[in-house]
Structures are given as structure tokens and as C-alpha cells.
Write an enzyme that holds these catalytic residues in place. Structure first.
Site, mmCIF file in Angstrom:
data_model
loop_
_atom_site.group_PDB
_atom_site.id
_atom_site.type_symbol
_atom_site.label_atom_id
_atom_site.label_comp_id
_atom_site.label_asym_id
_atom_site.label_seq_id
_atom_site.Cartn_x
_atom_site.Cartn_y
_atom_site.Cartn_z
ATOM 1 N N CYS B 88 0.842 -1.203 0.000
ATOM 2 C CA CYS B 88 0.000 0.000 0.000
ATOM 3 C C CYS B 88 0.876 1.251 0.000
ATOM 4 O O CYS B 88 1.597 1.494 -0.950
ATOM 5 C CB CYS B 88 -0.951 -0.051 1.198
ATOM 6 N N HIS B 197 -2.983 -6.128 1.323
ATOM 7 C CA HIS B 197 -2.376 -6.164 2.657
ATOM 8 C C HIS B 197 -2.220 -7.576 3.209
ATOM 9 O O HIS B 197 -3.101 -8.050 3.918
ATOM 10 C CB HIS B 197 -3.238 -5.352 3.628
ATOM 11 N N GLU B 199 -0.372 -8.435 5.659
ATOM 12 C CA GLU B 199 -0.205 -8.384 7.123
ATOM 13 C C GLU B 199 -1.543 -8.360 7.852
ATOM 14 O O GLU B 199 -1.585 -8.606 9.053
ATOM 15 C CB GLU B 199 0.658 -7.175 7.521
#
Lengths: 81, 227
Positions: B88, B197, B199
Site C-alpha cells: 500500500c 495487505h 499483514e
């Protein structure tokens, strides 16, 4: 003291989604006869000294380094009269 | 044997550093906090550049972060082969730093998009994707307003020819990215950037759409342990 203007515009081949949205909004507001809008950025750079060739060269370097991303944007440097 | 050390960078305005550090630990690595103002990579084995709105996205996303003191260390280290993953805002910073080609622009539809997104893994030839299989479809969260990948025709052709497109959106292109590109790598393969994302998708507990993000962290840790 001099003021130097750096205008930053998206390269012509890059889709300007914001400019398009503005262009679409104009007829709704009663403004006709606009075929396209492109949005850019204007920087007013105040110099301590005169806008001589050395200073302008520095401003162009600023524009290349930070003010514009030359991957997607072009810039012009002009001295304000 | 000590755990592999993955640096997680925090700029002013970074949001996802805690999740990134947690994901590193979840996979068995040691997460090392790296601070934007320090000229110190603390001897880490790899670096994760998390998402957020570093420096308020002022000027352009990533434009200011790219000149942070830490980046003066990170840029040459990445050029020398240090594995770096940017997600991002981290992807945006990598592009602004010219560690990756092209740029990320306002989504074609102008809206900020937050949703679960299908992604196809196009390349496993990176230290961050080796645990996937080529063509594997995974689901990760996306949340961004400026994720439309653009590059000039020559660059795009070189990316495609060189197998540098690592991820592509499937089931609809959310932001108007050229060639449905969700993520790319540099020529050497050690630097990878993507808008989705990983994570945020390592544990069922958090309501993530999948645990597909784990593959990024297991990939890099295996690579580092075997290095």
C-alpha cells in the site's frame, strides 16, 4: 527577491481521473462548452535573491527531485513578473 | 539458532506497522522496529514498508517519505539485494524512491476502496512469494484511494516480458490499474510492492477474509533461514 512559479501537470497520456470528474460536474452546474479539464499543481517559490540562471537551475532541480514525479508528471518553471 | 530479523519501518502517519510486526512474529521471525528519522537499519535481514498515510500523503503519496533519513540507508541496501516488501503506502514509497518502476495514482473511480480482493500470484521468483504456487489465487484485504498502477508503454512491456508482474487483480479491477497489476518486483526480484495487505490476513481471529497473507512471511523467513 523573486517569485518563481512551478506548474506541474500530468503527462498527456496519463488518465486524469480527477480532471474528468471535474469536467463531468461542470454541465450539471450550468457551464457548457467545456470539452475537457485536466488538473495540476502550482507551486509559488519565493527566492531570497534574484531569479538568475543559477537560481532557476536550482528550482528546476527542486522540481525534478520533489515537486514533480517525472514518471507521471511534466513541469514548467516561469519567473513571475 | 536466532530468528531471522525483519525490520518494520514507521514513518509519521504509518498505520499498519503493528500488524506487520505481529505477522512477522506470527511466522516465527523477529520484528525489528525501524524509525524513519534514524539512519540505521539495525542490521536486519529484510525490511517491510507498511501502509498508512506517511507524512499525510502531502504532495504525493510517498513523495516526502522517500527522503526520510532511514531511506538514505534503505535505498542503497535494497539496490544491493536486501529483500524489501512494500504494501500500500509502502508500495507508493518504493515507486517514489525509484526502487520500483511506475507510479500509483488516484483510483479510476475516485473512491477509497476497502474490501476483500481476489489476487493471482503471477511470480514466485521473489523472496516474498516463494511459498505460493504460480497462478495461485488468494484473497487479501485492500484499502486505498491511490492504487491505480501506471507506467509508460515501454516500462509496462518490460515488466510483462521480464516476469516482473507479481500479482494481478482477479474478479474485477478495483482501481483501474494497467494490466490489472496489483503488485510488481524489481529486476533482481528482491524488492516487491503491492497494494493489498498480507499483514492483515494472517489470523482467523481478526475476521480477515483468509490467512493467505501468511505465505509472504513464511516465504521470507524460509529464505533468510536458508541463506
Amino acid at each position: 527577491m523573486a517569485r518563481v512559479i512551478v506548474d506541474v501537470m500530468l503527462k498527456p497520456e496519463i488518465l486524469d481521473a480527477q480532471g474528468q470528474a471535474i469536467a463531468r460536474a461542470l454541465p450539471r452546474l450550468g457551464f457548457s462548452g467545456v470539452s475537457a479539464v485536466r488538473q495540476g499543481k502550482r507551486f509559488e517559490v519565493e527566492l531570497d535573491g534574484p531569479a538568475d540562471e543559477a537560481a532557476l537551475s536550482d528550482v528546476r532541480k527542486m522540481a525534478e527531485t520533489l515537486l514533480a514525479n517525472t514518471v507521471i508528471e511534466d513541469f514548467t518553471v516561469t519567473v513571475e513578473e | 539458532m536466532s530468528a531471522a530479523r525483519v525490520g518494520v519501518v514507521t514513518f509519521p502517519g504509518t498505520l499498519d506497522d503493528q500488524d506487520a510486526a505481529r505477522a512477522v512474529r506470527h511466522a516465527g521471525g523477529e520484528a525489528v522496529p525501524l524509525w524513519h528519522a534514524d539512519r540505521d537499519l539495525k542490521g536486519v535481514d529484510a525490511v517491510f514498508l507498511p501502509g498508512g498515510f506517511s507524512y499525510g500523503d502531502y504532495l504525493r503519496c510517498g513523495a516526502i517519505s522517500r527522503f526520510a533519513p532511514l531511506m538514505e540507508e534503505l535505498i542503497p541496501a535494497a539496490r544491493a539485494g536486501l529483500p524489501v516488501l512494500g504494501t500500500c503506502n509502502g508500495f507508493q514509497i518504493l515507486c517514489e524512491a525509484h526502487l520500483l518502476p511506475g507510479a500509483l495514482m488516484r483510483n479510476a473511480g475516485l473512491h477509497y476502496i476497502c474490501r476483500d480482493q481476489g489476487i493471482r500470484v503471477e511470480s514466485t521468483a521473489t523472496p516474498w512469494t516463494s511459498d505460493f504456487t504460480e497462478g495461485q489465487e488468494i484473497v487479501l484485504p485492500i484499502k486505498h484511494g491511490e492504487g491505480r498502477y501506471v507506467a509508460d508503454e515501454t516500462t509496462l512491456a518490460a515488466l510483462e516480458a521480464g516476469g516482473q508482474v507479481v500479482f494481478r487483480y482477479v474478479g474485477g479491477n478495483p482501481n483501474g490499474s494497467l494490466d490489472d497489476i496489483a503488485g510488481i518486483r524489481n529486476e533482481a526480484g528482491n524488492v516487491v510492492g503491492l497494494m493489498p495487505h498480507p499483514e492483515h490476513a494472517v489470523e482467523d481471529l481478526t475476521g480477515a477474509p483468509s490467512t493467505d497473507g501468511r505465505g509472504f512471511f513464511t516465504s521470507i523467513l524460509k529464505k533468510l533461514v536458508n541463506a
